[in-house]
Design a protein around this motif. Structure first.
Motif, mmCIF file in Angstrom:
data_model
loop_
_atom_site.group_PDB
_atom_site.id
_atom_site.type_symbol
_atom_site.label_atom_id
_atom_site.label_comp_id
_atom_site.label_asym_id
_atom_site.label_seq_id
_atom_site.Cartn_x
_atom_site.Cartn_y
_atom_site.Cartn_z
ATOM 1 N N ALA A 108 0.828 -1.202 0.000
ATOM 2 C CA ALA A 108 0.000 0.000 0.000
ATOM 3 C C ALA A 108 0.863 1.253 0.000
ATOM 4 O O ALA A 108 1.893 1.311 0.668
ATOM 5 C CB ALA A 108 -0.914 0.005 1.217
ATOM 6 N N THR A 110 0.037 5.165 0.856
ATOM 7 C CA THR A 110 -1.058 5.970 1.383
ATOM 8 C C THR A 110 -0.547 7.058 2.310
ATOM 9 O O THR A 110 0.538 6.936 2.885
ATOM 10 C CB THR A 110 -2.065 5.083 2.146
ATOM 11 O OG1 THR A 110 -3.170 5.877 2.580
ATOM 12 C CG2 THR A 110 -1.418 4.406 3.342
ATOM 13 N N THR A 171 -9.510 -1.611 1.609
ATOM 14 C CA THR A 171 -8.141 -1.185 1.277
ATOM 15 C C THR A 171 -7.074 -2.154 1.772
ATOM 16 O O THR A 171 -5.898 -1.994 1.439
ATOM 17 C CB THR A 171 -7.831 0.188 1.897
ATOM 18 O OG1 THR A 171 -7.863 0.069 3.329
ATOM 19 C CG2 THR A 171 -8.812 1.247 1.428
ATOM 20 N N TRP A 216 -4.863 6.699 -1.279
ATOM 21 C CA TRP A 216 -4.546 5.292 -1.053
ATOM 22 C C TRP A 216 -4.503 4.577 -2.394
ATOM 23 O O TRP A 216 -5.330 4.817 -3.273
ATOM 24 C CB TRP A 216 -5.590 4.607 -0.171
ATOM 25 C CG TRP A 216 -5.473 3.103 -0.219
ATOM 26 C CD1 TRP A 216 -4.629 2.332 0.505
ATOM 27 C CD2 TRP A 216 -6.185 2.217 -1.087
ATOM 28 N NE1 TRP A 216 -4.764 1.010 0.159
ATOM 29 C CE2 TRP A 216 -5.715 0.913 -0.824
ATOM 30 C CE3 TRP A 216 -7.158 2.402 -2.063
ATOM 31 C CZ2 TRP A 216 -6.207 -0.199 -1.498
ATOM 32 C CZ3 TRP A 216 -7.643 1.288 -2.745
ATOM 33 C CH2 TRP A 216 -7.162 0.012 -2.448
#
Length: 351
Positions: A108, A110, A171, A216
């Motif tokens: 990820a 973000t 997410t 994100w």
């Protein structure tokens, strides 16, 4: 909440061939491993202790981060002998998880406000909060429906196009109470999206969703790998890029050497000990790693070059990824290509 788990044991199949040589969380994003951005964001959000779930391929992660002291945190490693799934890997960390904790995927990028999500989780009073985002195509994610209070009323993992009921998705970032571990079987492959979350919908313990307000993205595919880095260069993500800035969106390491006749058009990034030769044109959305040589009269655009790469003269690269330790002979034109190195110099002929 001071403890976080990073799920860093994924195989990165959708990101191949980039992940043939290195673990997915170590794939570079603007010349730094993706995991570095995650660790830095967790530290800035007040987390002091991080657990990384890894597999037998992940010695590179342990060698890079070690005990975490250099990053201002304490890092533990929990290894999976066999793949245990997203939830099974967290159950494997149970001895270290006796208080509320955060879980985040190792792929990820973000800058979400984690504290705002924690505040919501504590107000909601549930056993779990899934951080949610809106995407155009939810078929690669867990699709989620919530009521006015944020309680999740429907969850469907990787829906078929005919099953889509919205664009709000999981997410891969979670806030958990330690009681979540009682919902995960031990030493078997268990997945949050396929097993744990659907089962929680039938309980009174409370599964909630919180929509993130900032950037994100995951780097699960080649297209998103490109997009995430170009978003960073464009300044669309409020994440520091650790280089000297020369003008707007032109990031240059102080040890890079740029020939005075070279033409640089931002946004670009040029790493340490890079050598940019005479009459080279570095066009927008180009990222050049450390110890890279770009020879005379070459042109690069929308291209990502990792470390220890040589590009010969009169070469044109567009929408190309060049991995570590690659030698490209001059006078070639490469478009929409991925070049995977075998960590030995080799010559790429005319394409």
């Amino acid at each position: 909440m001071k403890k976080a788990v990073i799920m860093a044991g994924g195989q990165g199949k959708r990101l191949r061939p980039l992940t043939l040589k290195i673990p997915k969380p170590m794939v570079p994003i603007v010349n730094k491993p993706c995991l570095v951005y995650i660790v830095n964001h967790l530290k800035q959000s007040g987390f002091t202790e991080i657990i990384m779930t890894i597999n037998k391929r992940n010695n590179m992660i342990k060698d890079y981060f070690q005990d975490g002291k250099a990053f201002g945190v304490k890092i533990h490693y929990v290894e999976e002998v066999e793949p245990l799934g997203t939830a099974g890997s967290i159950k494997n960390c149970a001895p270290l998880l006796n208080e509320p904790f955060l879980v985040i995927s190792g792929d990820a990028v973000t800058n979400i406000s984690i504290q705002e999500a924690i505040d919501f989780h504590q107000r909601a009073g549930g056993i779990a909060t899934i951080l949610l985002a809106t995407v155009n195509n939810p078929t690669q994610f867990g699709m989620v429906l919530t009521n006015r209070d944020g309680r999740i009323t429907r969850f469907l993992e990787k829906p078929k196009p005919s099953e889509i009921f919205g664009r709000t998705v999981n997410t891969g970032i979670y806030l958990f109470e330690p009681e979540i571990l009682s919902h995960i079987d031990k030493e078997v492959a268990v997945d949050f999206g396929k097993n744990v979350f659907p089962n929680l919908l039938n309980t009174d313990e409370g599964l909630y969703g919180y929509c993130v307000k900032n950037y994100w993205n995951d780097i699960g595919t080649i297209s998103e790998y490109f997009n995430t880095q170009f978003n960073l260069l464009n300044g669309e993500i409020n994440i520091d890029i650790p280089q000297h800035m020369v003008g707007s969106k032109y990031y240059l390491d102080v040890h890079a050497q740029i020939h005075p006749t070279a033409e640089i058009t931002p946004p670009v990034y040029i790493g340490a000990h890079a050598q940019i030769g005479p009459h080279v044109r570095i066009m927008p959305h180009t990222i050049i790693g450390d110890h890279v040589t770009i020879s005379d009269n070459s042109e690069l655009s929308n291209t990502i070059i990792w470390d220890h790469v040589y590009v010969g003269s009169h070469t044109k690269l567009n929408q190309t990824i060049v991995c570590n330790h690659t030698f490209i002979e001059g006078e070639v034109a490469i478009n929409n290509k991925i070049i995977v190195s075998d960590h030995k110099n080799y010559i790429l002929k005319q394409v």
